[in-house]
Scaffold this active site. Structure first.
Site, PDB file in Angstrom:
ATOM      1  N   GLU A 246      -4.617   1.545   5.606  1.00  0.00           N
ATOM      2  CA  GLU A 246      -3.358   1.482   6.349  1.00  0.00           C
ATOM      3  C   GLU A 246      -3.500   2.053   7.754  1.00  0.00           C
ATOM      4  O   GLU A 246      -2.962   1.503   8.709  1.00  0.00           O
ATOM      5  CB  GLU A 246      -2.239   2.226   5.607  1.00  0.00           C
ATOM      6  CG  GLU A 246      -1.881   1.645   4.249  1.00  0.00           C
ATOM      7  CD  GLU A 246      -1.218   0.281   4.301  1.00  0.00           C
ATOM      8  OE1 GLU A 246      -0.923  -0.197   5.413  1.00  0.00           O
ATOM      9  OE2 GLU A 246      -1.010  -0.317   3.242  1.00  0.00           O
ATOM     10  N   ARG A 250      -2.909  -0.533  10.885  1.00  0.00           N
ATOM     11  CA  ARG A 250      -1.706  -0.316  11.713  1.00  0.00           C
ATOM     12  C   ARG A 250      -2.027   0.487  12.972  1.00  0.00           C
ATOM     13  O   ARG A 250      -1.685   0.084  14.080  1.00  0.00           O
ATOM     14  CB  ARG A 250      -0.635   0.393  10.897  1.00  0.00           C
ATOM     15  CG  ARG A 250      -0.255  -0.405   9.662  1.00  0.00           C
ATOM     16  CD  ARG A 250       0.984   0.124   8.995  1.00  0.00           C
ATOM     17  NE  ARG A 250       1.021  -0.304   7.599  1.00  0.00           N
ATOM     18  CZ  ARG A 250       2.123  -0.449   6.880  1.00  0.00           C
ATOM     19  NH1 ARG A 250       3.280  -0.195   7.412  1.00  0.00           N
ATOM     20  NH2 ARG A 250       2.060  -0.841   5.625  1.00  0.00           N
ATOM     21  N   ASP A 379      -6.778  -9.935  -1.017  1.00  0.00           N
ATOM     22  CA  ASP A 379      -6.360 -10.787   0.112  1.00  0.00           C
ATOM     23  C   ASP A 379      -7.119 -10.689   1.441  1.00  0.00           C
ATOM     24  O   ASP A 379      -7.865 -11.579   1.828  1.00  0.00           O
ATOM     25  CB  ASP A 379      -4.851 -10.631   0.365  1.00  0.00           C
ATOM     26  CG  ASP A 379      -4.374  -9.183   0.479  1.00  0.00           C
ATOM     27  OD1 ASP A 379      -5.217  -8.286   0.495  1.00  0.00           O
ATOM     28  OD2 ASP A 379      -3.150  -8.965   0.554  1.00  0.00           O
ATOM     29  N   GLU A 513       3.946 -12.732   5.253  1.00  0.00           N
ATOM     30  CA  GLU A 513       2.866 -13.693   4.967  1.00  0.00           C
ATOM     31  C   GLU A 513       3.277 -15.167   5.023  1.00  0.00           C
ATOM     32  O   GLU A 513       2.508 -16.012   5.486  1.00  0.00           O
ATOM     33  CB  GLU A 513       2.218 -13.384   3.606  1.00  0.00           C
ATOM     34  CG  GLU A 513       1.439 -12.081   3.565  1.00  0.00           C
ATOM     35  CD  GLU A 513       2.309 -10.830   3.467  1.00  0.00           C
ATOM     36  OE1 GLU A 513       3.503 -10.961   3.137  1.00  0.00           O
ATOM     37  OE2 GLU A 513       1.798  -9.726   3.738  1.00  0.00           O
TER      38      GLU A 513
HETATM   39  C1  DMJ Z   1       0.758  -5.737   5.984  1.00  0.00           C
HETATM   40  O1  DMJ Z   1       0.669  -4.374   6.121  1.00  0.00           O
HETATM   41  C2  DMJ Z   1      -0.568  -6.388   6.140  1.00  0.00           C
HETATM   42  O2  DMJ Z   1      -0.372  -7.739   6.327  1.00  0.00           O
HETATM   43  C3  DMJ Z   1      -1.451  -6.191   4.965  1.00  0.00           C
HETATM   44  O3  DMJ Z   1      -2.676  -6.885   5.018  1.00  0.00           O
HETATM   45  C4  DMJ Z   1      -0.764  -6.621   3.710  1.00  0.00           C
HETATM   46  N1  DMJ Z   1       0.592  -6.792   3.816  1.00  0.00           N
HETATM   47  C5  DMJ Z   1       1.411  -6.046   4.667  1.00  0.00           C
HETATM   48  C6  DMJ Z   1       2.737  -6.734   4.835  1.00  0.00           C
HETATM   49  O4  DMJ Z   1       3.145  -7.434   3.748  1.00  0.00           O
END
Ligand code: DMJ
Length: 626
Positions: A246, A250, A379, A513
């Protein structure tokens, strides 16, 4: 006490009988000793998290509730007891970890080495931070980052819709600024800030996540305020437990983009400093980083809920883009070395049916469980393979190979067609398919789309079709709900087709998404339906998620009388609104020829080793903004 009662107790040099104690006195004495031990142990719970003694004796998995759950931990579960998103596996793993003391994952032995290596690694960048040539980067872009006219579309309807999205951003931002300034997120119903515990004591997640969105939308004053906050208030000397993933997507991603868009040194300085603080997480026997790191001490450990101390594919597999750019900016090769080593480990292990399971031991380098998912836990690992290739100006052949072979395995094992003709990507649990797709998995429409051009020549159209089909299915998950927003997970079994069957899967937390895939598909095909679908989402967000003081997630997308979750996620500002804005803009705003978006929608420039001289500084002459 019972065990102690049967053991002979002695004091040095004095036999028990020699002390002249009677059996009852011995018993009282033993009771006293065991009471004392219990008391000391209990006192550990009252010590702050940062105290080493506490770390040594108390395992994460023993905490009453796993509140420090990363986005990956948060993906598939609505809320834990504390009202935070919680991964379904978190509960499962938490109870398993309680049952197995060996499930505790922190590696104390690594710590000293880790600190020493981190010192060495960190020392390097201080010397070479100024080496990066921002001017050269600008010259290497094909288009001005903000397009010829800020991406203003010629179509009046698109212009109007884009203005609406900008207004939504302004509204979300102003409320955050008013009620939650400096905190991580806004709680729009209670009108206060939320700090949470994903960022290890770092603050201002919404500010750092919003920098580039504000910038591209031309919200100049807001951007300047955000920049000033970063300059004066973003304190990187925090001492809490952070999710490596995270913080990377971010904070590192947000600061990198802000730097690349503006050239402001403060962003570069901060991001390199922060990157260095993340390095100790890689000091494991395999070099696969652990998921949690204390930014102050450098101690790292695995999520208590992750199977047997394992690291998570989508977490350690979603560092590559940012770390390569950290090397670009700092001149320090260590960042790239760390992520290249992850690849090396992955390439060495056998993959079941060519698939990548979600849990890997950072100690042995073996898979821990055979759960495969293109949604939560897996993912963005796949996303970063194709994006690493694109970001390397198509020179990273290894990433390309890994991506297309992973795609082959996904297509062979996971891609399914529902009885109603919807294409979806199922999950795989040790060979058994779970006919479910998470909202998170809906990013894959866009991913397959951007990967279409570089696949085998004969498969290009096939990939584009697959991308369109997945995006269509994800749109169906929206259009089949009462609110026209999609659930956290939808199923294709027991008569369900793209709908949630479990109460706990019905929530929507402002995730991007589905809209992300609309944006990519629009850029790739210019089929007007994607703009139309994006507009439907805007209307639904306005109708159901906009409250008096910001935007909030909702608990049940199938209920028209909505119940709000009181959280304006930072990714709503960084991703959802940015992708909507780009969807209604001209393609030259952050052109895909020049930029790759990290998984939090922060644009990173394609790294070009040679760029033609004729591109010399034509569109940057007036400074940073165009
Ligand atoms: C985001 O923080 C990023 O896209 C992450 O890869 C997964 N999903 C959240 C939002 O849904």
């Amino acid at each position: 006490a019972a065990a102690a009662a049967v053991l002979p107790i002695t004091l040095p040099g004095v036999s028990a009988s020699g002390m002249g104690l009677r059996l009852s006195q011995k018993f009282v004495f033993l009771l006293f000793i065991s009471g004392l031990v219990t008391l000391c142990f209990g006192a550990l719970f009252f010590l702050p998290d940062s105290v080493r003694l506490k770390r040594i004796f108390l395992s994460k998995s023993e905490s009453p509730a796993v509140t420090a759950v990363s986005e990956h931990g948060a993906r598939e579960q609505p809320r834990n007891a504390a009202g935070e998103p919680e991964h379904p596996r978190a509960r499962e793993e938490r109870s398993r970890a309680r049952a197995e003391p060996g499930g505790r994952a922190r590696d104390h032995h690594d710590h000293h080495d880790a600190a020493a290596r981190a010192d060495r690694d960190a020392g390097f960048s201080g010397q070479s931070r100024d080496a990066f040539d921002y001017g050269k980067l600008k010259k290497c872009l094909f288009k001005p980052p903000l397009g010829s006219d800020g991406g203003q579309p010629s179509d009046p309807q698109a212009r109007e819709r884009r203005d609406k999205v900008k207004e939504m951003m302004k509204f979300a931002w102003e409320n955050y600024r008013r009620y939650a300034w400096g905190k991580n997120e806004l709680r729009p119903l209670t009108r206060n800030g939320h700090i949470g515990n994903m960022f290890g004591g770092l603050r201002g997640a919404s500010i750092v996540d919003s920098l580039d969105t504000l910038y591209i939308m031309g919200l100049t004053q807001e951007f300047e305020e955000a920049k000033e906050w970063v300059e004066n208030n973003l304190d990187l000397n925090s001492n809490g437990e952070a999710s490596l993933f995270e913080v990377n997507i971010r904070y590192v991603g947000g600061l990198l983009s802000a730097y690349y868009l503006t050239g402001a040194e403060v962003f570069k300085k901060k991001v390199v400093e922060l990157g260095e603080k993340l390095l100790p997480a890689f000091n494991t026997p395999t070099g696969i980083p652990r998921g949690v790191i204390n930014l102050g001490s450098g101690t790292s450990w695995s999520w208590g809920w992750a199977s047997a101390g394992s690291s998570i594919l989508a977490e350690f597999g979603t560092l590559h883009l940012e770390f390569v750019h950290l090397t670009e900016l700092s001149g320090n090769p260590v960042f790239t070395e760390k992520v290249m080593n992850i690849r090396k480990v992955l390439n060495k292990i056998e993959k079941p049916h060519g698939l990548y399971p979600n849990f890997l031991s950072p100690v042995s380098g073996n898979w821990v469980q055979h759960h495969v998912s293109i949604g939560g836990l897996g993912d963005s690992f796949y996303e970063y393979l194709i994006k690493s290739y694109l970001m390397s100006d198509k020179t990273d052949e290894e990433a390309k190979k890994m991506y297309y072979s992973a795609m082959d395995a996904i297509e062979a094992n996971l891609v399914q067609k529902s009885p109603g003709g919807l294409t979806y990507i199922a999950e795989w649990r040790g060979g058994i398919l779970d006919h479910k797709m998470g909202h998170l998995a809906c990013f894959s429409g866009g991913m397959v789309g951007i990967g279409a051009d570089d696949g085998e020549l004969t498969k290009r159209q096939h990939y584009l079709d697959l991308a369109a089909e997945i995006t269509h299915t994800c749109h169906e998950s929206y259009s089949r709900s009462a609110t026209k927003l999609g659930p956290e997970a939808f199923r294709f079994d027991a008569g369900a087709e793209a709908t949630a069957t479990r109460l706990s899967d019905r929530y929507y937390i402002l995730r991007p998404e589905v809209i992300e895939s609309y944006m990519y598909m629009w850029r790739l095909t210019h089929d007007p339906k994607y703009r139309q679908w994006g507009w439907e989402a805007v209307e639904a967000l306005e109708h159901h998620c906009r409250v008096e003081a910001g935007f909030s997630g909702i608990r049940d997308v199938y209920a028209t009388t909505v119940s709000h979750d009181n959280m304006q996620q930072s990714f709503f500002l960084s991703e959802t609104l940015k992708y909507l804005y780009l969807l209604f803009s001209d393609d030259d705003l952050l052109s895909l020829e020049d930029w790759v978006f990290n998984t939090e929608a922060h644009p990173l420039p394609i790294i070009r080793r040679n760029c033609p001289p004729e591109r010399e500084d034509s569109f940057f002459r007036d400074g940073n903004r165009t």
